[in-house]
Design a protein around this motif. Structure first.
Motif, PDB file in Angstrom:
ATOM      1  N   ARG A 101       0.854  -1.183   0.000  1.00  0.00           N
ATOM      2  CA  ARG A 101       0.000   0.000   0.000  1.00  0.00           C
ATOM      3  C   ARG A 101       0.893   1.238   0.000  1.00  0.00           C
ATOM      4  NH1 ARG A 101      -5.187   1.239   2.586  1.00  0.00           N
ATOM      5  NH2 ARG A 101      -5.387   2.002   0.452  1.00  0.00           N
ATOM      6  N   MET A 102       1.262   1.703  -1.178  1.00  0.00           N
ATOM      7  CA  MET A 102       2.159   2.854  -1.284  1.00  0.00           C
ATOM      8  C   MET A 102       1.433   4.149  -0.929  1.00  0.00           C
ATOM      9  SD  MET A 102       4.450   2.092  -4.677  1.00  0.00           S
ATOM     10  CE  MET A 102       5.301   0.520  -4.889  1.00  0.00           C
ATOM     11  N   PHE A 103       2.164   5.045  -0.238  1.00  0.00           N
ATOM     12  CA  PHE A 103       1.606   6.359   0.066  1.00  0.00           C
ATOM     13  C   PHE A 103       2.583   7.482  -0.257  1.00  0.00           C
ATOM     14  CE2 PHE A 103       3.522   4.664   3.930  1.00  0.00           C
ATOM     15  CZ  PHE A 103       4.306   5.714   4.393  1.00  0.00           C
ATOM     16  N   ASN A 104       3.807   7.171  -0.604  1.00  0.00           N
ATOM     17  CA  ASN A 104       4.790   8.172  -1.002  1.00  0.00           C
ATOM     18  C   ASN A 104       5.666   7.554  -2.104  1.00  0.00           C
ATOM     19  OD1 ASN A 104       6.432  10.512  -1.006  1.00  0.00           O
ATOM     20  ND2 ASN A 104       7.856   9.580   0.447  1.00  0.00           N
ATOM     21  N   PRO A 105       5.732   8.165  -3.290  1.00  0.00           N
ATOM     22  CA  PRO A 105       5.339   9.521  -3.656  1.00  0.00           C
ATOM     23  C   PRO A 105       3.858   9.714  -3.971  1.00  0.00           C
ATOM     24  CG  PRO A 105       6.347   8.436  -5.524  1.00  0.00           C
ATOM     25  CD  PRO A 105       6.453   7.486  -4.383  1.00  0.00           C
ATOM     26  N   GLY A 106       3.048   8.693  -3.871  1.00  0.00           N
ATOM     27  CA  GLY A 106       1.620   8.804  -4.125  1.00  0.00           C
ATOM     28  C   GLY A 106       0.938   7.490  -3.826  1.00  0.00           C
ATOM     29  N   PRO A 107      -0.405   7.504  -3.839  1.00  0.00           N
ATOM     30  CA  PRO A 107      -1.143   6.271  -3.512  1.00  0.00           C
ATOM     31  C   PRO A 107      -1.121   5.250  -4.643  1.00  0.00           C
ATOM     32  CG  PRO A 107      -2.668   8.037  -4.073  1.00  0.00           C
ATOM     33  CD  PRO A 107      -1.305   8.646  -4.079  1.00  0.00           C
ATOM     34  N   LEU A 108      -0.840   4.004  -4.281  1.00  0.00           N
ATOM     35  CA  LEU A 108      -0.836   2.909  -5.250  1.00  0.00           C
ATOM     36  C   LEU A 108      -0.913   1.602  -4.474  1.00  0.00           C
ATOM     37  CD1 LEU A 108      -0.531   1.966  -8.218  1.00  0.00           C
ATOM     38  CD2 LEU A 108       1.943   1.919  -7.846  1.00  0.00           C
ATOM     39  N   ASP A 109      -1.825   0.717  -4.863  1.00  0.00           N
ATOM     40  CA  ASP A 109      -2.002  -0.561  -4.189  1.00  0.00           C
ATOM     41  C   ASP A 109      -1.658  -1.689  -5.155  1.00  0.00           C
ATOM     42  OD1 ASP A 109      -3.122   0.342  -1.605  1.00  0.00           O
ATOM     43  OD2 ASP A 109      -4.725   1.124  -2.880  1.00  0.00           O
ATOM     44  N   LEU A 110      -0.712  -2.544  -4.742  1.00  0.00           N
ATOM     45  CA  LEU A 110      -0.212  -3.610  -5.594  1.00  0.00           C
ATOM     46  C   LEU A 110      -0.222  -4.942  -4.856  1.00  0.00           C
ATOM     47  CD1 LEU A 110       2.920  -1.782  -7.082  1.00  0.00           C
ATOM     48  CD2 LEU A 110       0.792  -2.283  -8.304  1.00  0.00           C
ATOM     49  N   ILE A 111      -0.287  -6.027  -5.632  1.00  0.00           N
ATOM     50  CA  ILE A 111      -0.192  -7.392  -5.122  1.00  0.00           C
ATOM     51  C   ILE A 111       1.030  -8.046  -5.759  1.00  0.00           C
ATOM     52  CG2 ILE A 111      -1.334  -9.643  -4.978  1.00  0.00           C
ATOM     53  CD1 ILE A 111      -3.977  -8.156  -5.566  1.00  0.00           C
ATOM     54  N   THR A 142       8.826  -0.872  -8.342  1.00  0.00           N
ATOM     55  CA  THR A 142       9.060   0.013  -7.201  1.00  0.00           C
ATOM     56  C   THR A 142      10.108   1.071  -7.507  1.00  0.00           C
ATOM     57  OG1 THR A 142       8.520  -1.834  -5.726  1.00  0.00           O
ATOM     58  CG2 THR A 142       9.599   0.055  -4.740  1.00  0.00           C
ATOM     59  N   GLN A 143      11.193   0.688  -8.149  1.00  0.00           N
ATOM     60  CA  GLN A 143      12.236   1.653  -8.469  1.00  0.00           C
ATOM     61  C   GLN A 143      11.716   2.745  -9.395  1.00  0.00           C
ATOM     62  OE1 GLN A 143      15.622   0.042 -10.524  1.00  0.00           O
ATOM     63  NE2 GLN A 143      16.857   1.882 -10.294  1.00  0.00           N
ATOM     64  N   THR A 144      10.912   2.354 -10.390  1.00  0.00           N
ATOM     65  CA  THR A 144      10.363   3.343 -11.315  1.00  0.00           C
ATOM     66  C   THR A 144       9.421   4.301 -10.602  1.00  0.00           C
ATOM     67  OG1 THR A 144      10.488   1.707 -13.105  1.00  0.00           O
ATOM     68  CG2 THR A 144       9.115   3.644 -13.488  1.00  0.00           C
ATOM     69  N   VAL A 145       8.588   3.769  -9.704  1.00  0.00           N
ATOM     70  CA  VAL A 145       7.685   4.627  -8.936  1.00  0.00           C
ATOM     71  C   VAL A 145       8.480   5.620  -8.096  1.00  0.00           C
ATOM     72  CG1 VAL A 145       5.949   4.664  -7.105  1.00  0.00           C
ATOM     73  CG2 VAL A 145       5.825   2.928  -8.894  1.00  0.00           C
ATOM     74  N   ALA A 146       9.585   5.159  -7.483  1.00  0.00           N
ATOM     75  CA  ALA A 146      10.405   6.049  -6.674  1.00  0.00           C
ATOM     76  C   ALA A 146      11.002   7.173  -7.515  1.00  0.00           C
ATOM     77  CB  ALA A 146      11.517   5.257  -5.990  1.00  0.00           C
ATOM     78  N   LEU A 147      11.478   6.841  -8.714  1.00  0.00           N
ATOM     79  CA  LEU A 147      12.189   7.813  -9.534  1.00  0.00           C
ATOM     80  C   LEU A 147      11.273   8.712 -10.352  1.00  0.00           C
ATOM     81  CD1 LEU A 147      15.055   5.480 -10.823  1.00  0.00           C
ATOM     82  CD2 LEU A 147      15.243   7.278  -9.101  1.00  0.00           C
ATOM     83  N   THR A 148      10.108   8.210 -10.773  1.00  0.00           N
ATOM     84  CA  THR A 148       9.243   8.985 -11.678  1.00  0.00           C
ATOM     85  C   THR A 148       7.860   9.266 -11.109  1.00  0.00           C
ATOM     86  OG1 THR A 148       8.405   7.020 -12.831  1.00  0.00           O
ATOM     87  CG2 THR A 148      10.464   7.972 -13.639  1.00  0.00           C
ATOM     88  N   GLY A 149       7.515   8.673  -9.961  1.00  0.00           N
ATOM     89  CA  GLY A 149       6.186   8.887  -9.390  1.00  0.00           C
ATOM     90  C   GLY A 149       5.219   7.785  -9.789  1.00  0.00           C
ATOM     91  N   VAL A 150       4.041   7.822  -9.167  1.00  0.00           N
ATOM     92  CA  VAL A 150       3.047   6.778  -9.446  1.00  0.00           C
ATOM     93  C   VAL A 150       2.454   6.997 -10.838  1.00  0.00           C
ATOM     94  CG1 VAL A 150       2.473   6.456  -7.016  1.00  0.00           C
ATOM     95  CG2 VAL A 150       1.210   8.133  -8.350  1.00  0.00           C
ATOM     96  N   PRO A 151       2.121   5.917 -11.534  1.00  0.00           N
ATOM     97  CA  PRO A 151       1.500   6.050 -12.862  1.00  0.00           C
ATOM     98  C   PRO A 151       0.091   6.600 -12.750  1.00  0.00           C
ATOM     99  CG  PRO A 151       1.552   3.751 -12.186  1.00  0.00           C
ATOM    100  CD  PRO A 151       2.331   4.505 -11.153  1.00  0.00           C
ATOM    101  N   ASN A 152      -0.481   6.949 -13.895  1.00  0.00           N
ATOM    102  CA  ASN A 152      -1.844   7.455 -13.903  1.00  0.00           C
ATOM    103  C   ASN A 152      -2.805   6.421 -13.310  1.00  0.00           C
ATOM    104  OD1 ASN A 152      -1.081   9.871 -15.163  1.00  0.00           O
ATOM    105  ND2 ASN A 152      -1.289   8.982 -17.205  1.00  0.00           N
ATOM    106  N   PRO A 153      -3.793   6.886 -12.538  1.00  0.00           N
ATOM    107  CA  PRO A 153      -4.715   5.932 -11.894  1.00  0.00           C
ATOM    108  C   PRO A 153      -5.442   5.064 -12.912  1.00  0.00           C
ATOM    109  CG  PRO A 153      -4.978   8.149 -10.986  1.00  0.00           C
ATOM    110  CD  PRO A 153      -4.097   8.277 -12.186  1.00  0.00           C
ATOM    111  N   VAL A 154      -5.636   3.798 -12.539  1.00  0.00           N
ATOM    112  CA  VAL A 154      -6.382   2.846 -13.359  1.00  0.00           C
ATOM    113  C   VAL A 154      -7.566   2.348 -12.545  1.00  0.00           C
ATOM    114  CG1 VAL A 154      -6.314   0.595 -14.490  1.00  0.00           C
ATOM    115  CG2 VAL A 154      -4.346   2.130 -14.656  1.00  0.00           C
ATOM    116  N   GLU A 155      -8.747   2.389 -13.127  1.00  0.00           N
ATOM    117  CA  GLU A 155      -9.947   1.920 -12.432  1.00  0.00           C
ATOM    118  C   GLU A 155      -9.922   0.393 -12.363  1.00  0.00           C
ATOM    119  OE1 GLU A 155     -13.453   2.539 -10.320  1.00  0.00           O
ATOM    120  OE2 GLU A 155     -12.070   4.047 -11.140  1.00  0.00           O
TER     121      GLU A 155
END
Length: 234
Positions: A101-111, A142-155
């Motif tokens: 459950r990522m909260f920094n740099p933004g919200p993202l939930d992964l399995i 995870t590394q990409t999220v850290a360096l570039t931020g969370v991707p655009n939200p997907v429903e």
């Protein structure tokens, strides 16, 4: 060779999992990448680790070195970018599943589900509560999220069947999967040793636990899910 598969998770289902199972706060800081090598520092409630991943002839090779928490925090200050998340591990059938459950740099939930070999990974059939697979999408690494931020939200689609499938997993009533998942080997989602006894963890990275019962959460989430599936008309 061990491998893993990764999936998106609906935010409401991720909240249900965290309320029921708690979570451990993790921080990962990544150094500048070099060809064939990735290095990062990881902090949690038990201490810190310096991890080096290099390309080998049979796949990535991971080396870990335990470092004192103060040293890990100092290393974190000089990393290029960092990501923070709550890590939750659950067992469903024969599979060990990890939720991020990522909260920094933004919200993202992964399995994440790890396997001992590619054959096991291919044979795995995701349960209904899993969202779309993103194993091969670099934007969700995870590394990409850290360096570039969370991707655009997907429903991520929700349904009564997905909710019931998750509740079965949380109550350990999920059917045995065809392939067991194991968090071991070279994957970054490797299993961790048990946390310190309550009250001994450093306050900054202490595990977060909730006393809410699954029945209370189930009733609340079912109402929320019903509203999302059947919005009121004007």
């Amino acid at each position: 060779m061990s491998t893993s598969r990764h999936f998106l998770l609906a935010q409401s289902l991720a909240r249900l999992i965290q309320k029921e199972r708690g979570g451990e706060r993790i921080c990962e800081g990544y150094f500048s990448s070099h060809s064939g090598r990735t290095a990062y520092v990881e902090l949690d409630g038990r201490g810190g680790r310096l991890i080096l991943i290099t390309d080998g002839t049979d796949g990535p090779i991971e080396d870990r070195a335990e470092v004192p928490l103060a040293h890990a925090a100092a290393l974190l200050d000089v990393t290029a970018a960092a990501v923070e998340y709550f890590r939750i591990e659950i067992v469903s059938g024969a599979c060990q599943i990890q939720i991020k459950r990522m909260f920094n740099p933004g919200p993202l939930d992964l399995i994440a589900v790890a396997f001992e070999d590619v054959e096991e990974a291919h044979a795995f059939e995701p349960p209904l509560w899993f969202g779309p697979e993103v194993t091969s999408v670099p934007n969700y690494w995870t590394q990409t999220v850290a360096l570039t931020g969370v991707p655009n939200p997907v429903e991520v689609p929700l349904s009564d069947a997905a909710l019931m499938s998750l509740l079965d997993a949380l109550e350990n009533r999920a059917p045995a999967a065809k392939s067991p998942g194991r968090f071991s080997g070279i994957t970054k989602v490797a299993s961790r040793p048990p946390a310190h006894p309550p009250g001994t963890e450093p306050a900054l990275f202490a595990p977060v636990r909730h006393e809410t019962t699954i029945k209370d959460v189930e009733e609340s989430l079912i109402r929320e899910l019903a509203r999302s599936l059947h919005p009121q008309r004007p």
